[in-house]
Design a protein around this motif. Sequence first.
Motif, PDB file in Angstrom:
ATOM      1  N   ARG A   1       0.817  -1.208   0.000  1.00 25.05           N
ATOM      2  CA  ARG A   1       0.000   0.000   0.000  1.00 25.05           C
ATOM      3  C   ARG A   1       0.855   1.264   0.000  1.00 25.05           C
ATOM      4  O   ARG A   1       0.720   2.121   0.868  1.00 25.05           O
ATOM      5  CB  ARG A   1      -0.939  -0.009   1.204  1.00 25.05           C
ATOM      6  CG  ARG A   1      -1.949  -1.149   1.130  1.00 25.05           C
ATOM      7  CD  ARG A   1      -2.812  -1.218   2.366  1.00 25.05           C
ATOM      8  NE  ARG A   1      -3.808  -2.248   2.212  1.00 25.05           N
ATOM      9  CZ  ARG A   1      -5.068  -2.027   1.864  1.00 25.05           C
ATOM     10  NH1 ARG A   1      -5.499  -0.820   1.627  1.00 25.05           N
ATOM     11  NH2 ARG A   1      -5.912  -3.031   1.750  1.00 25.05           N
TER      12      ARG A   1
ATOM     13  N   ARG B   1      -4.466 -11.661   5.767  1.00 26.77           N
ATOM     14  CA  ARG B   1      -4.353 -10.291   5.267  1.00 26.77           C
ATOM     15  C   ARG B   1      -2.892  -9.860   5.290  1.00 26.77           C
ATOM     16  O   ARG B   1      -2.104 -10.327   6.097  1.00 26.77           O
ATOM     17  CB  ARG B   1      -5.109  -9.303   6.152  1.00 26.77           C
ATOM     18  CG  ARG B   1      -6.583  -9.294   5.931  1.00 26.77           C
ATOM     19  CD  ARG B   1      -7.225  -8.092   6.558  1.00 26.77           C
ATOM     20  NE  ARG B   1      -7.222  -6.976   5.603  1.00 26.77           N
ATOM     21  CZ  ARG B   1      -7.773  -5.809   5.863  1.00 26.77           C
ATOM     22  NH1 ARG B   1      -8.328  -5.565   7.037  1.00 26.77           N
ATOM     23  NH2 ARG B   1      -7.757  -4.857   4.958  1.00 26.77           N
TER      24      ARG B   1
ATOM     25  N   ASN C   1      -8.840 -11.891   0.563  1.00 26.08           N
ATOM     26  CA  ASN C   1      -9.016 -11.080  -0.642  1.00 26.08           C
ATOM     27  C   ASN C   1      -7.636 -11.008  -1.276  1.00 26.08           C
ATOM     28  O   ASN C   1      -6.757 -10.311  -0.767  1.00 26.08           O
ATOM     29  CB  ASN C   1      -9.521  -9.674  -0.305  1.00 26.08           C
ATOM     30  CG  ASN C   1     -10.931  -9.675   0.230  1.00 26.08           C
ATOM     31  OD1 ASN C   1     -11.705 -10.589  -0.039  1.00 26.08           O
ATOM     32  ND2 ASN C   1     -11.269  -8.664   0.994  1.00 26.08           N
TER      33      ASN C   1
ATOM     34  N   ARG D   1      -4.800 -10.464  -4.345  1.00 28.21           N
ATOM     35  CA  ARG D   1      -4.492  -9.789  -5.602  1.00 28.21           C
ATOM     36  C   ARG D   1      -4.499 -10.853  -6.700  1.00 28.21           C
ATOM     37  O   ARG D   1      -4.010 -11.966  -6.487  1.00 28.21           O
ATOM     38  CB  ARG D   1      -3.133  -9.108  -5.531  1.00 28.21           C
ATOM     39  CG  ARG D   1      -3.113  -7.950  -4.557  1.00 28.21           C
ATOM     40  CD  ARG D   1      -1.700  -7.449  -4.306  1.00 28.21           C
ATOM     41  NE  ARG D   1      -1.722  -6.498  -3.205  1.00 28.21           N
ATOM     42  CZ  ARG D   1      -1.334  -5.235  -3.328  1.00 28.21           C
ATOM     43  NH1 ARG D   1      -0.852  -4.791  -4.467  1.00 28.21           N
ATOM     44  NH2 ARG D   1      -1.402  -4.427  -2.289  1.00 28.21           N
TER      45      ARG D   1
ATOM     46  N   TRP E   1     -12.654  -7.950  -8.859  1.00 30.96           N
ATOM     47  CA  TRP E   1     -13.074  -6.560  -8.664  1.00 30.96           C
ATOM     48  C   TRP E   1     -11.827  -5.709  -8.504  1.00 30.96           C
ATOM     49  O   TRP E   1     -10.755  -6.213  -8.190  1.00 30.96           O
ATOM     50  CB  TRP E   1     -14.012  -6.417  -7.465  1.00 30.96           C
ATOM     51  CG  TRP E   1     -13.345  -6.462  -6.132  1.00 30.96           C
ATOM     52  CD1 TRP E   1     -12.839  -5.408  -5.422  1.00 30.96           C
ATOM     53  CD2 TRP E   1     -13.073  -7.621  -5.338  1.00 30.96           C
ATOM     54  NE1 TRP E   1     -12.276  -5.832  -4.251  1.00 30.96           N
ATOM     55  CE2 TRP E   1     -12.416  -7.199  -4.176  1.00 30.96           C
ATOM     56  CE3 TRP E   1     -13.328  -8.983  -5.498  1.00 30.96           C
ATOM     57  CZ2 TRP E   1     -11.994  -8.071  -3.176  1.00 30.96           C
ATOM     58  CZ3 TRP E   1     -12.912  -9.855  -4.510  1.00 30.96           C
ATOM     59  CH2 TRP E   1     -12.265  -9.406  -3.370  1.00 30.96           C
ATOM     60  N   ASP E   2     -11.985  -4.415  -8.740  1.00 35.36           N
ATOM     61  CA  ASP E   2     -10.864  -3.488  -8.676  1.00 35.36           C
ATOM     62  C   ASP E   2     -10.841  -2.795  -7.320  1.00 35.36           C
ATOM     63  O   ASP E   2     -11.825  -2.200  -6.906  1.00 35.36           O
ATOM     64  CB  ASP E   2     -10.980  -2.453  -9.792  1.00 35.36           C
ATOM     65  CG  ASP E   2      -9.746  -1.576  -9.893  1.00 35.36           C
ATOM     66  OD1 ASP E   2      -8.722  -1.893  -9.261  1.00 35.36           O
ATOM     67  OD2 ASP E   2      -9.798  -0.564 -10.612  1.00 35.36           O
ATOM     68  N   GLU E   3      -9.727  -2.883  -6.638  1.00 36.82           N
ATOM     69  CA  GLU E   3      -9.537  -2.231  -5.340  1.00 36.82           C
ATOM     70  C   GLU E   3      -8.828  -0.885  -5.511  1.00 36.82           C
ATOM     71  O   GLU E   3      -8.050  -0.479  -4.648  1.00 36.82           O
ATOM     72  CB  GLU E   3      -8.714  -3.120  -4.406  1.00 36.82           C
ATOM     73  CG  GLU E   3      -9.499  -4.113  -3.621  1.00 36.82           C
ATOM     74  CD  GLU E   3     -10.427  -3.493  -2.591  1.00 36.82           C
ATOM     75  OE1 GLU E   3     -10.065  -2.512  -1.933  1.00 36.82           O
ATOM     76  OE2 GLU E   3     -11.550  -3.998  -2.471  1.00 36.82           O
TER      77      GLU E   3
ATOM     78  N   HIS F   1      -8.611  -7.765  -7.464  1.00 33.85           N
ATOM     79  CA  HIS F   1      -8.632  -8.767  -6.402  1.00 33.85           C
ATOM     80  C   HIS F   1      -9.705  -9.816  -6.663  1.00 33.85           C
ATOM     81  O   HIS F   1     -10.645  -9.579  -7.421  1.00 33.85           O
ATOM     82  CB  HIS F   1      -8.951  -8.106  -5.051  1.00 33.85           C
ATOM     83  CG  HIS F   1      -7.791  -7.466  -4.395  1.00 33.85           C
ATOM     84  ND1 HIS F   1      -7.136  -6.382  -4.925  1.00 33.85           N
ATOM     85  CD2 HIS F   1      -7.167  -7.749  -3.225  1.00 33.85           C
ATOM     86  CE1 HIS F   1      -6.155  -6.029  -4.119  1.00 33.85           C
ATOM     87  NE2 HIS F   1      -6.153  -6.847  -3.072  1.00 33.85           N
TER      88      HIS F   1
END
Length: 141
Positions: free
Chosen positions: A7, A59, A95, A97, A116-118, A124
């Motif tokens: 991140r 996570r 979740n 990548r 889906w796009d994070e 992801h």
Amino acid sequence: MRQRILRAHQRIEEMEYPGDRDQATLHLGAFRDGKLVGIASIYQETWNDDPRPGDWRLRGMAVDEPVRGGGVGAALLESCVRHIAEHGGRRLWCNARTAASGFYEKYGLRLRSGVWDEGAIGPHVVMAGDIEEMLSRSSIR
């Protein structure tokens, strides 16, 4: 490491995830020559789309680029799975990548959603695996 690898668009103050300080949460680090090269965190957290007793969530798993493919991620995941099993857990979910989904599939996690796009952290998918099945795989034994 969460910020640097996962991140980079966020400030260090934003790196704490909900549940990080829960008593049941486990944070793991992998070291080579005294240097942190990989991390992973697991939480007793139900997967909302298919809740089951014994759910744990993975996570913030990350491995430094120079050592990727050298067994660090596998060792972290194995430690997570063993800890979950020792604490009565029955399923691991995350979740993931999309770029990492192949790695997780090798160890028994299966796709459980579409992509889906994070936003800033990219595409992801949800992945989940049965702990007993993961333990029975030769790569986790």
